[in-house]
Design an enzyme around this catalytic site. Structure first.
Site, mmCIF file in Angstrom:
data_model
loop_
_atom_site.group_PDB
_atom_site.id
_atom_site.type_symbol
_atom_site.label_atom_id
_atom_site.label_comp_id
_atom_site.label_asym_id
_atom_site.label_seq_id
_atom_site.Cartn_x
_atom_site.Cartn_y
_atom_site.Cartn_z
ATOM 1 N N CYS A 95 -9.720 -15.746 -12.861
ATOM 2 C CA CYS A 95 -10.166 -16.619 -13.962
ATOM 3 C C CYS A 95 -11.322 -17.509 -13.506
ATOM 4 O O CYS A 95 -11.443 -17.855 -12.350
ATOM 5 C CB CYS A 95 -9.022 -17.511 -14.401
ATOM 6 S SG CYS A 95 -7.568 -16.610 -14.893
ATOM 7 N N ARG B 65 -16.310 -12.868 -11.105
ATOM 8 C CA ARG B 65 -14.932 -13.067 -10.624
ATOM 9 C C ARG B 65 -13.951 -12.125 -11.298
ATOM 10 O O ARG B 65 -12.821 -11.994 -10.871
ATOM 11 C CB ARG B 65 -14.515 -14.512 -10.863
ATOM 12 C CG ARG B 65 -15.346 -15.534 -10.104
ATOM 13 C CD ARG B 65 -15.140 -16.927 -10.651
ATOM 14 N NE ARG B 65 -13.784 -17.387 -10.508
ATOM 15 C CZ ARG B 65 -13.338 -18.032 -9.426
ATOM 16 N NH1 ARG B 65 -14.167 -18.269 -8.429
ATOM 17 N NH2 ARG B 65 -12.102 -18.450 -9.335
ATOM 18 N N TRP C 219 -8.306 -13.766 -16.558
ATOM 19 C CA TRP C 219 -7.872 -12.498 -15.942
ATOM 20 C C TRP C 219 -6.371 -12.494 -16.138
ATOM 21 O O TRP C 219 -5.648 -13.259 -15.512
ATOM 22 C CB TRP C 219 -8.242 -12.520 -14.460
ATOM 23 C CG TRP C 219 -8.097 -11.241 -13.724
ATOM 24 C CD1 TRP C 219 -8.798 -10.089 -13.930
ATOM 25 C CD2 TRP C 219 -7.216 -10.972 -12.622
ATOM 26 N NE1 TRP C 219 -8.417 -9.133 -13.028
ATOM 27 C CE2 TRP C 219 -7.452 -9.639 -12.218
ATOM 28 C CE3 TRP C 219 -6.268 -11.700 -11.947
ATOM 29 C CZ2 TRP C 219 -6.769 -9.039 -11.162
ATOM 30 C CZ3 TRP C 219 -5.579 -11.118 -10.887
ATOM 31 C CH2 TRP C 219 -5.832 -9.789 -10.522
ATOM 32 N N ASN D 70 -6.412 -21.810 -14.259
ATOM 33 C CA ASN D 70 -6.454 -20.691 -13.315
ATOM 34 C C ASN D 70 -5.249 -20.860 -12.410
ATOM 35 O O ASN D 70 -5.058 -21.917 -11.822
ATOM 36 C CB ASN D 70 -7.751 -20.728 -12.494
ATOM 37 C CG ASN D 70 -7.838 -19.535 -11.550
ATOM 38 O OD1 ASN D 70 -7.018 -18.615 -11.651
ATOM 39 N ND2 ASN D 70 -8.793 -19.541 -10.650
ATOM 40 N N GLY D 71 -4.395 -19.829 -12.331
ATOM 41 C CA GLY D 71 -3.210 -19.936 -11.481
ATOM 42 C C GLY D 71 -1.987 -19.454 -12.250
ATOM 43 O O GLY D 71 -2.099 -18.794 -13.279
ATOM 44 N N GLU E 74 -11.913 1.200 5.177
ATOM 45 C CA GLU E 74 -12.841 0.408 4.361
ATOM 46 C C GLU E 74 -13.677 1.315 3.467
ATOM 47 O O GLU E 74 -13.890 1.019 2.287
ATOM 48 C CB GLU E 74 -13.728 -0.451 5.265
ATOM 49 C CG GLU E 74 -14.811 -1.228 4.561
ATOM 50 C CD GLU E 74 -14.301 -2.171 3.483
ATOM 51 O OE1 GLU E 74 -13.090 -2.427 3.440
ATOM 52 O OE2 GLU E 74 -15.123 -2.631 2.659
ATOM 53 N N LYS F 281 -13.742 1.029 -0.634
ATOM 54 C CA LYS F 281 -15.005 0.876 -1.380
ATOM 55 C C LYS F 281 -15.100 1.918 -2.481
ATOM 56 O O LYS F 281 -15.415 1.621 -3.630
ATOM 57 C CB LYS F 281 -16.204 1.006 -0.444
ATOM 58 C CG LYS F 281 -16.408 -0.146 0.480
ATOM 59 C CD LYS F 281 -17.111 -1.336 -0.173
ATOM 60 C CE LYS F 281 -16.280 -2.448 -0.670
ATOM 61 N NZ LYS F 281 -15.210 -3.022 0.054
ATOM 62 N N GLU G 145 -12.416 1.351 -5.354
ATOM 63 C CA GLU G 145 -12.432 0.150 -6.209
ATOM 64 C C GLU G 145 -13.610 0.109 -7.162
ATOM 65 O O GLU G 145 -13.574 -0.622 -8.150
ATOM 66 C CB GLU G 145 -12.365 -1.132 -5.383
ATOM 67 C CG GLU G 145 -13.540 -1.405 -4.489
ATOM 68 C CD GLU G 145 -13.378 -2.736 -3.751
ATOM 69 O OE1 GLU G 145 -12.795 -3.675 -4.308
ATOM 70 O OE2 GLU G 145 -13.846 -2.836 -2.619
ATOM 71 N N HIS H 33 -0.531 15.503 10.551
ATOM 72 C CA HIS H 33 0.894 15.166 10.341
ATOM 73 C C HIS H 33 1.212 15.059 8.858
ATOM 74 O O HIS H 33 1.979 14.200 8.440
ATOM 75 C CB HIS H 33 1.206 13.867 11.083
ATOM 76 C CG HIS H 33 0.939 13.961 12.542
ATOM 77 N ND1 HIS H 33 1.858 14.424 13.453
ATOM 78 C CD2 HIS H 33 -0.194 13.718 13.255
ATOM 79 C CE1 HIS H 33 1.320 14.441 14.656
ATOM 80 N NE2 HIS H 33 0.077 14.012 14.572
ATOM 81 N N LYS I 270 -12.831 -10.954 -7.955
ATOM 82 C CA LYS I 270 -13.520 -11.204 -6.690
ATOM 83 C C LYS I 270 -12.610 -11.949 -5.719
ATOM 84 O O LYS I 270 -12.628 -11.702 -4.523
ATOM 85 C CB LYS I 270 -14.775 -12.034 -6.928
ATOM 86 C CG LYS I 270 -15.580 -12.322 -5.665
ATOM 87 C CD LYS I 270 -16.006 -11.055 -4.974
ATOM 88 C CE LYS I 270 -16.686 -11.304 -3.653
ATOM 89 N NZ LYS I 270 -16.916 -10.048 -2.900
HETATM 90 C C1 AGP Z 1 -12.846 -5.825 -1.225
HETATM 91 O O1 AGP Z 1 -13.975 -5.075 -1.650
HETATM 92 C C2 AGP Z 1 -12.055 -6.411 -2.369
HETATM 93 N N1 AGP Z 1 -12.886 -7.177 -3.221
HETATM 94 C C3 AGP Z 1 -10.792 -7.111 -1.907
HETATM 95 O O2 AGP Z 1 -10.041 -6.166 -1.165
HETATM 96 C C4 AGP Z 1 -10.987 -8.359 -1.017
HETATM 97 O O3 AGP Z 1 -11.506 -7.974 0.235
HETATM 98 C C5 AGP Z 1 -9.616 -9.011 -0.810
HETATM 99 O O4 AGP Z 1 -9.130 -9.413 -2.064
HETATM 100 C C6 AGP Z 1 -9.661 -10.220 0.138
HETATM 101 O O5 AGP Z 1 -10.497 -11.206 -0.413
HETATM 102 P P1 AGP Z 1 -10.952 -12.418 0.547
HETATM 103 O O6 AGP Z 1 -11.776 -11.811 1.664
HETATM 104 O O7 AGP Z 1 -11.749 -13.323 -0.327
HETATM 105 O O8 AGP Z 1 -9.704 -13.071 1.079
#
Ligand code: AGP
Length: 609
Positions: free
Chosen positions: A2, A27, A75, A101-102, A482, A486, A489, A505, A604
């Site tokens: 949010c 965000r 969100w 937010n929360g 990683e 990428k 997502e 395995h 984000k």
């Molecule tokens: C990564 O591309 C994502 N946006 C997500 O996995 C992110 O890395 C994760 O939520 C951790 O966020 P932070 O580094 O702000 O703690």
């Protein structure tokens, strides 16, 4: 996550609030809304979808007038994505309007209590319960009603509140979710992060947990929820407007991938002394003795930051010879961890606001561990809840898919490992050689991002495949994870990363004709084993995309497509091998027509559990 924006001043609030919401769009959200206080009391407009839908609704009704207002991008956590559940929410008497937010964890019990008081509800949200509680406790003083209500709730909140009968008062408060008060000349902007504030003022107060801020056009003051005065600390917001502008890039993610030569220079600036063979980390220097004597490091994070932490584990054990383990923060916080004397916990986080990482940090520090933060956002909650730390200095990362923050985290963890190693057994000459390699990396990254178009061509050959594998060994096993994240997502293609040896395995059963398998096959201790893994995949019909070291003559005989990266000492190689994976994911998302910077369902910063 949010987004919160609120304004009180002498200008019309609506245009400023809409501009603020647009700066927070990255965000992630699914609905938006705005409320103002004017001669008609509280007026509200909401929309499901983008901020542009809200603007259309506002235009259709001639806009909202008023110089005090709140605005929000939601969100969804409690309640479906519907117009009714969009913020701002009001109580049944339309006295209070609030954005949040929360998560209010005890909202159900509070709702029952309020219904028994005759209050009516029109949504499923916890936010409406909080709004109604404030209205129920309101007796002519909004600040006191907010304080009283917050003493009753459990959970996390960042809120901005207005009242129909107090056109000169804005109240903000936070616990567990970030909230900043931008201090202008006779005007104030409250927001979830600096991106919505920096175009108005660079002076800001970062609210702490359990703090309430009452703001009028003549000034503001801060108290605890128990109405104990708190002296606010006005800080200088570090981000500059151009850092959060897109420039001539098509997407923020594209900008941030191409920014990495510069962001890595910033991360390393002033911290590497090649002549002396030393790493200088001011943020942890005062704890050097405890860190060097540490018996164990626990690195904790989520998502991309966790992958960086996994690389950090290899580096700290390899270069500093200190036992190190990595834990998902969401697991660590509930695992009842054994924390002995000499344990150091390191929270790795771009935003510094990830709820699980904050909670894990609290759990381990309550048990006596020294806490370090490896964080990008200055003044974020994690940076303020750790004993020491190292800032990434990569600048604001707007794209939801983390790129420059990842390489910043890996660079910081490498420097930390060298910092510790030099205080144990590492000779200055070895450290100088590593420093020399680190200093070459920005130019080397530059040479890789220049291959973007050829990487797009490779991606286009496989972009219609729905299942990919990413395989790596040693310090590039987390890099494979990683790369898979990428791709998942932002292109929504299913991808799985794993150690290359693990394929035998079970997962090798997945290999079918034409399945794309990405190998990180740079020159390293296990290169020959990676080549044999590649041959196992090819013999079963898989299509191999390899990231290899420039000058490698063998790789083209076994892989279908190759992206070459410059030669580099293996411990530092993820800083280069990840770049082609970032570009591959980016191009896949664009080729599939997805919203690269605001991928579906993602935020984000995940500031809720
Ligand atoms: C990564 O591309 C994502 N946006 C997500 O996995 C992110 O890395 C994760 O939520 C951790 O966020 P932070 O580094 O702000 O703690």
């Amino acid at each position: 996550m949010c987004g919160i924006v609120a304004y009180i001043g002498t200008k019309e609030a609506q245009p400023l609030l809409i501009e603020g919401l647009k700066r927070l769009e990255y965000r992630g959200y699914d609905s938006a809304g705005i409320a103002v206080v004017n001669d008609n009391g509280i007026e509200i407009e909401r929309a499901v979808g983008r901020v542009s839908c809200l603007e259309d609704n506002l235009e259709a009704r001639g806009g909202l007038r008023g110089t005090l207002g709140i605005a929000h991008t939601r969100w969804a956590t409690h309640g479906e994505v519907t117009l009714r559940n969009a913020h701002p929410h009001t109580d049944d008497s339309h006295t209070i309007a609030l954005i949040h937010n929360g998560i209010i964890e005890n909202y159900a019990a509070l709702r029952t209590y309020l219904e028994e008081k005759g209050r009516k509800f029109v949504t499923e949200t916890d936010t409406e319960v909080l709004t109604t509680l404030i209205a129920e406790l309101y007796d002519g003083d909004l600040e006191h009603a907010v304080q009283a209500a917050l003493r009753e709730v459990t959970g996390a909140y960042a809120i901005a509140v207005i009242c129909a009968t107090e056109p000169d008062t804005l109240v903000a408060a936070r616990k567990g979710s970030p909230l900043i008060v931008g201090v202008g000349n006779g005007e104030y902007i409250v927001a979830s992060d600096g991106a919505a504030i920096v175009s108005h003022t660079s002076r800001a107060v970062l609210l702490e947990d359990y703090q309430v801020c009452k703001i009028t056009r003549d000034g503001f003051h801060t108290t605890t929820i128990d109405n104990v005065p708190v002296t606010p600390q006005i800080r200088q917001l570090e981000m500059e407007l151009e850092q959060i502008e897109l420039g001539d890039h098509p997407h923020y993610m594209h900008k941030e991938i191409f920014e990495q030569p510069r962001s890595l220079r910033n991360t390393m600036r002033g911290r590497l002394d090649r002549n002396e063979g030393r790493v200088v980390l001011g943020g942890v220097g005062q704890y050097a003795r405890e860190l060097v004597r540490a018996k164990r490091f626990i690195l904790t994070a989520q998502g991309t930051a966790l992958h960086a932490a996994m690389i950090g584990e290899y580096l700290i054990e390899d270069l500093a010879k200190i036992p190190c383990e990595v834990e998902y923060a969401s697991e660590l916080r509930y695992r009842n961890p054994i924390i002995e004397e000499g344990t150091v916990v390191m929270a790795v986080s771009q935003s510094g606001e990830t709820a699980d990482t904050l909670a894990a940090l609290q759990e381990v520090t309550d048990r006596g561990a020294l806490a370090l933060g490896v964080v990008n956002v200055v003044g974020s909650s994690i940076s303020r809840q750790t004993d020491a730390g190292v800032y990434l200095r990569v600048g604001p990362e707007i794209g939801v898919a983390s790129t420059k923050a990842f390489t910043g985290q890996v660079a910081v963890l490498a420097m930390l490992a060298m910092f510790l190693g030099r205080r144990k057994h590492m000779p200055a000459s070895q450290c100088s050689r590593l420093i020399e390699s680190l200093e070459r990396i920005p130019d080397q990254v530059e040479s890789i991002v220049k291959q973007s178009e050829s990487i797009r061509d490779i991606t286009s050959k496989y972009v219609d495949r729905e299942n990919w594998l990413f395989l790596g060994r040693g310090v590039n096993y987390p890099t494979a994870l990683e790369g898979a994240l990428k791709l998942k997502e932002i292109s929504y293609i299913h991808a799985e990363g794993m150690p290359a040896a693990e394929m035998k395995h079970g997962p090798i059963a997945l290999i079918n004709d034409g399945m794309p398998v990405v190998f990180i096959a740079n020159q390293g201790a296990q290169y020959d084993k990676v080549i044999s893994n590649i041959e196992q995949v090819r013999s079963r019909g898989g299509r191999v995309i390899a990231v290899a070291t420039e000058g490698d003559k063998q790789i083209r005989t076994v892989a279908d497509d190759v992206v070459f990266v410059p030669d580099i000492p293996e411990p530092l190689s993820p800083l280069l091998t990840v770049i082609p994976l970032q570009l591959l994911a980016y191009h896949a998302a664009v080729l599939r027509g997805h919203d690269v910077d605001k991928p579906r369902n993602l935020a984000k910063s995940v500031t809720v559990e």
